[in-house]
Scaffold this motif. Structure first.
Motif, PDB file in Angstrom:
ATOM      1  N   THR A 108      64.903 -18.593 -11.294  1.00  0.00           N
ATOM      2  CA  THR A 108      63.935 -19.673 -11.466  1.00  0.00           C
ATOM      3  C   THR A 108      64.356 -20.857 -10.613  1.00  0.00           C
ATOM      4  O   THR A 108      65.524 -21.269 -10.636  1.00  0.00           O
ATOM      5  CB  THR A 108      63.840 -20.107 -12.940  1.00  0.00           C
ATOM      6  OG1 THR A 108      63.371 -19.000 -13.712  1.00  0.00           O
ATOM      7  CG2 THR A 108      62.872 -21.280 -13.109  1.00  0.00           C
ATOM      8  N   TRP A 109      63.392 -21.393  -9.869  1.00  0.00           N
ATOM      9  CA  TRP A 109      63.641 -22.533  -8.983  1.00  0.00           C
ATOM     10  C   TRP A 109      62.810 -23.724  -9.458  1.00  0.00           C
ATOM     11  O   TRP A 109      61.597 -23.619  -9.635  1.00  0.00           O
ATOM     12  CB  TRP A 109      63.268 -22.189  -7.542  1.00  0.00           C
ATOM     13  CG  TRP A 109      64.100 -21.093  -6.953  1.00  0.00           C
ATOM     14  CD1 TRP A 109      63.975 -19.750  -7.180  1.00  0.00           C
ATOM     15  CD2 TRP A 109      65.204 -21.242  -6.065  1.00  0.00           C
ATOM     16  NE1 TRP A 109      64.913 -19.056  -6.465  1.00  0.00           N
ATOM     17  CE2 TRP A 109      65.692 -19.937  -5.769  1.00  0.00           C
ATOM     18  CE3 TRP A 109      65.833 -22.346  -5.466  1.00  0.00           C
ATOM     19  CZ2 TRP A 109      66.771 -19.719  -4.915  1.00  0.00           C
ATOM     20  CZ3 TRP A 109      66.900 -22.124  -4.613  1.00  0.00           C
ATOM     21  CH2 TRP A 109      67.373 -20.832  -4.347  1.00  0.00           C
ATOM     22  N   GLU A 110      63.468 -24.832  -9.661  1.00  0.00           N
ATOM     23  CA  GLU A 110      62.805 -26.075 -10.062  1.00  0.00           C
ATOM     24  C   GLU A 110      62.329 -26.789  -8.804  1.00  0.00           C
ATOM     25  O   GLU A 110      63.111 -26.993  -7.869  1.00  0.00           O
ATOM     26  CB  GLU A 110      63.806 -26.942 -10.830  1.00  0.00           C
ATOM     27  CG  GLU A 110      63.226 -28.169 -11.492  1.00  0.00           C
ATOM     28  CD  GLU A 110      64.293 -28.898 -12.284  1.00  0.00           C
ATOM     29  OE1 GLU A 110      64.347 -28.714 -13.511  1.00  0.00           O
ATOM     30  OE2 GLU A 110      65.106 -29.628 -11.658  1.00  0.00           O
TER      31      GLU A 110
ATOM     32  N   SER B 180      60.601 -30.038  -6.850  1.00  0.00           N
ATOM     33  CA  SER B 180      60.268 -31.468  -6.839  1.00  0.00           C
ATOM     34  C   SER B 180      59.949 -31.885  -5.410  1.00  0.00           C
ATOM     35  O   SER B 180      60.261 -31.166  -4.452  1.00  0.00           O
ATOM     36  CB  SER B 180      61.425 -32.303  -7.401  1.00  0.00           C
ATOM     37  OG  SER B 180      62.595 -32.140  -6.609  1.00  0.00           O
TER      38      SER B 180
ATOM     39  N   ASP C  24      57.668 -24.843 -11.766  1.00  0.00           N
ATOM     40  CA  ASP C  24      58.809 -24.018 -11.391  1.00  0.00           C
ATOM     41  C   ASP C  24      58.316 -22.745 -10.708  1.00  0.00           C
ATOM     42  O   ASP C  24      57.230 -22.228 -11.010  1.00  0.00           O
ATOM     43  CB  ASP C  24      59.621 -23.625 -12.620  1.00  0.00           C
ATOM     44  CG  ASP C  24      60.377 -24.811 -13.226  1.00  0.00           C
ATOM     45  OD1 ASP C  24      60.424 -25.875 -12.584  1.00  0.00           O
ATOM     46  OD2 ASP C  24      60.913 -24.660 -14.344  1.00  0.00           O
TER      47      ASP C  24
ATOM     48  N   ASP D  83      70.285 -25.678  -3.053  1.00  0.00           N
ATOM     49  CA  ASP D  83      68.935 -26.220  -2.989  1.00  0.00           C
ATOM     50  C   ASP D  83      68.323 -25.893  -1.625  1.00  0.00           C
ATOM     51  O   ASP D  83      69.001 -25.916  -0.599  1.00  0.00           O
ATOM     52  CB  ASP D  83      68.958 -27.740  -3.170  1.00  0.00           C
ATOM     53  CG  ASP D  83      69.389 -28.148  -4.570  1.00  0.00           C
ATOM     54  OD1 ASP D  83      69.667 -27.259  -5.386  1.00  0.00           O
ATOM     55  OD2 ASP D  83      69.458 -29.368  -4.825  1.00  0.00           O
TER      56      ASP D  83
ATOM     57  N   LYS E  24      65.321 -26.081  -6.385  1.00  0.00           N
ATOM     58  CA  LYS E  24      66.677 -26.061  -6.934  1.00  0.00           C
ATOM     59  C   LYS E  24      66.819 -24.882  -7.899  1.00  0.00           C
ATOM     60  O   LYS E  24      66.055 -24.766  -8.849  1.00  0.00           O
ATOM     61  CB  LYS E  24      66.949 -27.372  -7.675  1.00  0.00           C
ATOM     62  CG  LYS E  24      68.325 -27.454  -8.321  1.00  0.00           C
ATOM     63  CD  LYS E  24      68.506 -28.794  -9.028  1.00  0.00           C
ATOM     64  CE  LYS E  24      69.876 -28.897  -9.680  1.00  0.00           C
ATOM     65  NZ  LYS E  24      70.054 -30.205 -10.361  1.00  0.00           N
TER      66      LYS E  24
ATOM     67  N   ASP F 138      56.814 -33.710  -9.419  1.00  0.00           N
ATOM     68  CA  ASP F 138      57.290 -32.358  -9.673  1.00  0.00           C
ATOM     69  C   ASP F 138      56.125 -31.372  -9.540  1.00  0.00           C
ATOM     70  O   ASP F 138      54.972 -31.715  -9.803  1.00  0.00           O
ATOM     71  CB  ASP F 138      57.884 -32.227 -11.078  1.00  0.00           C
ATOM     72  CG  ASP F 138      59.113 -33.113 -11.274  1.00  0.00           C
ATOM     73  OD1 ASP F 138      59.952 -33.145 -10.362  1.00  0.00           O
ATOM     74  OD2 ASP F 138      59.208 -33.761 -12.331  1.00  0.00           O
TER      75      ASP F 138
ATOM     76  N   VAL G 103      67.852 -22.936 -11.014  1.00  0.00           N
ATOM     77  CA  VAL G 103      68.249 -23.431 -12.340  1.00  0.00           C
ATOM     78  C   VAL G 103      68.556 -22.324 -13.334  1.00  0.00           C
ATOM     79  O   VAL G 103      69.142 -22.586 -14.386  1.00  0.00           O
ATOM     80  CB  VAL G 103      67.163 -24.358 -12.942  1.00  0.00           C
ATOM     81  CG1 VAL G 103      67.050 -25.646 -12.134  1.00  0.00           C
ATOM     82  CG2 VAL G 103      65.816 -23.655 -13.020  1.00  0.00           C
TER      83      VAL G 103
END
Length: 355
Positions: free
Chosen positions: A319-321, A323, A336, A235, A254, A333, A256
């Motif tokens: 792909t990065w999430e 938040s 992405d 992360d 993060k 949030d 994913v």
């Protein structure tokens, strides 16, 4: 705050053209560079023919606070949602009473001060509004620049990448006074989410350089294993603070998923979608082990045709999430993000001899 007095502004024949000015107050050249204004004893300064003109330069300070142990990428994350647009403008603290007073007093004939996008005042208008308290041009007229009072003068700021967007005109208030410890009662007042959205394109994730086996050259119809080490893809967190306010936001990216595009239709991916999920331990895919050459990898590619002098371009995107959480327990949030790179893939064909 009252609505802007657009009629009075028009009467004063102020310019409403959009600007991309380059001169700012000496104490706020940009995020991380002397972004906090000095104490109230500062005298302010004038430079060139314009004063305080950097209305497209935010004073939000963004620092990466965690993750990204590998070489950080040189580019920003691209939001997967093409319709997402962060705010074009908001208000920020600009000057203490003494700073505004000192800067105004040092102004010369022809010097101009940007009080909003495209609205530039000369010395006489600044004196009328903030020294003499004339209410014609601002909703917060002050006497003697409010010297001795706790608070700051605030001004609208535009995102640098949207400085020519008509939506910045939603932040229509001229330079105004705000008491210390308070935020403007305005739809475009900054919030923790504003800071998180501003920090979005400041996030620098590691370069997407996947491990491959075989590495130097693949073979037709033989699977190439692909994976990302859990120690590399962690992360990533960034913190954004707005000086002279309690506002902050910590934004977390993060990883994913990894998506593979072989660079040619003459190939198949594993899984068939090309989407390799993150394992429970944070890794993606699995390293090749001896004796696994004839197995299908959990993440990888099999090329069906050899290259002919020109390598295939294997595209790998992570792909990065996204938040965030911030002041007062606020959280949420954001869309992405995606970061992608390409790697050369040479593919050979093994010739067999039948006897």
């Amino acid at each position: 705050m009252k609505p802007s007095r657009s009629t009075a502004l028009a009467t004063a024949a102020l310019s409403i053209t959009l600007l991309t000015p380059s001169i700012a107050f000496a104490w706020g050249e940009g995020p991380g560079e002397n972004a906090n204004p000095p104490g109230d004893h500062a005298e302010g300064s004038a430079s060139g023919s314009e004063l305080g003109a950097a209305v497209s330069r935010s004073r939000i300070v963004v620092k990466q606070t965690g993750g990204g142990t590998a070489k950080p990428s040189s580019g920003a994350l691209a939001a997967i949602d093409p319709n997402w647009k962060p705010p074009a403008c908001w208000y920020e603290p600009l000057a203490t009473p003494q700073q505004l007073k000192g800067a105004t007093e040092k102004m010369k004939k022809g010097d101009l001060f940007s009080v909003n996008f495209g609205r530039r005042w000369g010395k006489s208008l600044l004196v009328d509004a903030f020294d003499k308290g004339e209410p014609t041009f601002t909703d917060t007229p002050t006497k003697n620049y409010n010297v001795g009072k706790k608070g700051m003068f605030w001004r609208a700021v535009a995102r640098e990448d949207r400085a020519d967007d008509p939506e910045i005109l939603d932040c229509s208030e001229n330079l105004f006074w705000q008491d210390a410890g308070t935020l403007p009662d305005d739809p475009n007042a900054p919030t923790p989410e504003t800071l998180a959205e501003y920090a979005y394109n400041k996030i620098r994730v590691p370069e997407t350089e996947i491990e491959l086996k075989p590495q130097a050259k693949s073979t037709v119809n033989m699977p190439t294993w692909a994976w990302l080490d859990k120690a590399v893809f962690k992360d990533v967190t960034v913190r954004a603070d707005l000086p002279n306010t309690p506002l902050y936001a910590v934004t977390t990216a993060k990883p994913v998923a990894l998506h593979l595009e072989p660079g040619t239709p003459d190939a198949k991916t594993f899984p068939a979608s090309g989407d390799c999920p993150v394992n429970e331990d944070g890794s993606i895919g699995a390293p090749y082990t001896k004796g696994s050459s004839k197995q299908d990898p959990p993440c990888g590619i099999a090329y069906l045709r050899a290259t002919n002098g020109k390598p295939y371009q294997l595209k790998a995107s992570v792909t990065w999430e996204i938040s965030w959480q911030g002041t007062g327990g606020a959280k949420g949030d954001l869309p992405d993000g995606k970061f992608e790179t390409t790697q050369d893939m040479n593919v050979q064909e093994i010739q067999s001899i039948n006897r």
